[in-house]
Design a protein around this motif. Structure first.
Motif, short mmCIF file in Angstrom:
data_model
loop_
_atom_site.label_atom_id
_atom_site.label_comp_id
_atom_site.label_asym_id
_atom_site.label_seq_id
_atom_site.Cartn_x
_atom_site.Cartn_y
_atom_site.Cartn_z
N TYR A 1 0.84 -1.20 0.00
CA TYR A 1 0.00 0.00 0.00
C TYR A 1 0.88 1.25 0.00
CZ TYR A 1 -3.24 3.64 1.31
OH TYR A 1 -3.95 4.81 1.32
N GLU A 2 1.85 1.30 0.90
CA GLU A 2 2.71 2.46 1.00
C GLU A 2 3.45 2.73 -0.31
OE1 GLU A 2 2.94 4.76 3.41
OE2 GLU A 2 1.39 3.70 4.52
N ALA A 3 3.91 1.69 -0.98
CA ALA A 3 4.68 1.85 -2.21
C ALA A 3 3.82 2.19 -3.43
CB ALA A 3 5.47 0.57 -2.49
N ASN A 4 2.55 1.79 -3.42
CA ASN A 4 1.74 1.93 -4.63
C ASN A 4 0.51 2.81 -4.50
OD1 ASN A 4 3.00 -0.18 -6.56
ND2 ASN A 4 2.85 -1.21 -4.59
N CYS A 5 0.06 3.06 -3.29
CA CYS A 5 -1.22 3.76 -3.09
C CYS A 5 -1.11 5.03 -2.27
CB CYS A 5 -2.22 2.82 -2.41
SG CYS A 5 -2.33 1.17 -3.13
N ALA A 6 -0.20 5.03 -1.31
CA ALA A 6 -0.13 6.11 -0.33
C ALA A 6 0.22 7.47 -0.94
CB ALA A 6 0.85 5.77 0.78
N ALA A 7 0.93 7.50 -2.05
CA ALA A 7 1.31 8.78 -2.64
C ALA A 7 0.08 9.63 -2.94
CB ALA A 7 2.12 8.56 -3.91
N CYS A 8 -1.00 9.00 -3.36
CA CYS A 8 -2.23 9.74 -3.65
C CYS A 8 -3.27 9.62 -2.53
CB CYS A 8 -2.85 9.23 -4.95
SG CYS A 8 -1.84 9.58 -6.40
N HIS A 9 -3.42 8.43 -1.98
CA HIS A 9 -4.46 8.20 -0.97
C HIS A 9 -4.00 8.49 0.45
CE1 HIS A 9 -7.43 6.64 -3.73
NE2 HIS A 9 -6.50 5.89 -4.28
N GLY A 10 -2.71 8.70 0.64
CA GLY A 10 -2.18 9.00 1.97
C GLY A 10 -2.02 7.75 2.82
N SER A 11 -1.07 7.79 3.72
CA SER A 11 -0.85 6.65 4.61
C SER A 11 -2.06 6.34 5.46
CB SER A 11 0.36 6.92 5.52
OG SER A 11 1.54 6.95 4.76
N ASP A 12 -2.83 7.38 5.76
CA ASP A 12 -4.02 7.20 6.60
C ASP A 12 -5.29 7.02 5.77
OD1 ASP A 12 -4.37 9.74 5.60
OD2 ASP A 12 -4.56 10.70 7.56
N GLY A 13 -5.17 7.01 4.43
CA GLY A 13 -6.32 6.77 3.56
C GLY A 13 -7.19 7.97 3.30
N THR A 14 -6.84 9.13 3.86
CA THR A 14 -7.71 10.29 3.72
C THR A 14 -7.49 11.08 2.44
OG1 THR A 14 -6.19 11.68 4.98
CG2 THR A 14 -7.97 10.58 6.21
N GLY A 15 -6.51 10.70 1.63
CA GLY A 15 -6.25 11.39 0.37
C GLY A 15 -5.26 12.52 0.56
N SER A 16 -4.09 12.38 -0.02
CA SER A 16 -3.05 13.39 0.16
C SER A 16 -3.06 14.44 -0.95
CB SER A 16 -1.67 12.73 0.26
OG SER A 16 -1.42 11.97 -0.90
N ILE A 17 -3.91 14.25 -1.95
CA ILE A 17 -4.04 15.20 -3.06
C ILE A 17 -5.50 15.64 -3.10
CG2 ILE A 17 -3.90 15.48 -5.57
CD1 ILE A 17 -1.75 13.30 -5.57
N SER A 18 -5.73 16.91 -3.26
CA SER A 18 -7.08 17.44 -3.31
C SER A 18 -7.90 16.72 -4.39
CB SER A 18 -7.04 18.94 -3.60
OG SER A 18 -8.34 19.46 -3.69
N GLY A 19 -9.09 16.26 -4.00
CA GLY A 19 -9.98 15.58 -4.94
C GLY A 19 -9.82 14.08 -5.01
N ILE A 20 -8.75 13.55 -4.42
CA ILE A 20 -8.56 12.09 -4.39
C ILE A 20 -9.51 11.54 -3.34
CG2 ILE A 20 -6.94 10.21 -3.86
CD1 ILE A 20 -6.38 11.69 -6.52
N PRO A 21 -10.25 10.47 -3.67
CA PRO A 21 -11.22 9.94 -2.71
C PRO A 21 -10.60 9.58 -1.36
CG PRO A 21 -11.54 8.94 -4.85
CD PRO A 21 -10.28 9.75 -4.94
N ASP A 22 -11.31 9.96 -0.32
CA ASP A 22 -10.94 9.62 1.05
C ASP A 22 -11.43 8.20 1.30
OD1 ASP A 22 -10.83 9.25 3.80
OD2 ASP A 22 -11.54 11.28 4.26
#
Length: 90
Positions: free
Chosen positions: A4-25
């Motif tokens: 998850y950290e290597a493939n998803c967290a860049a956009c979705h954040g480590s906590d899943g809340t979305g680290s980029i505006s507009g990315i689903p939480d």
């Protein structure tokens, strides 16, 4: 989880809340928790969507396999399980 950290967290954040505006939480009903998508449907989106999965309010499309063509089916299954456990308490 490393996958998850290597493939998803860049956009979705480590906590899943979305680290980029507009990315689903992923922690909210409108995100991963929306309930209408079964794991098999989410698996299909992650693995097969050739032009990316784009939700109506998102500025970006999620690339197939999170942009990692080497992601295996088993790793996708593990990521889904991790996301369900971490972000939805299911």
């Amino acid at each position: 989880m490393e996958i998850y950290e290597a493939n998803c967290a860049a956009c979705h954040g480590s906590d899943g809340t979305g680290s980029i505006s507009g990315i689903p939480d992923l922690t909210q009903v409108a995100g991963f928790k929306r309930g209408r998508d079964s794991d098999s449907e989410l698996f299909r989106h992650i693995k097969h969507v050739k032009n990316g999965l784009k939700t109506p309010k998102s500025p970006l499309a999620m690339p197939a396999k999170g942009g990692n063509p080497n992601l295996t089916e088993q790793e996708i299954i593990e990521v889904l399980k991790y996301m369900r456990e971490k972000f939805t308490n299911e």
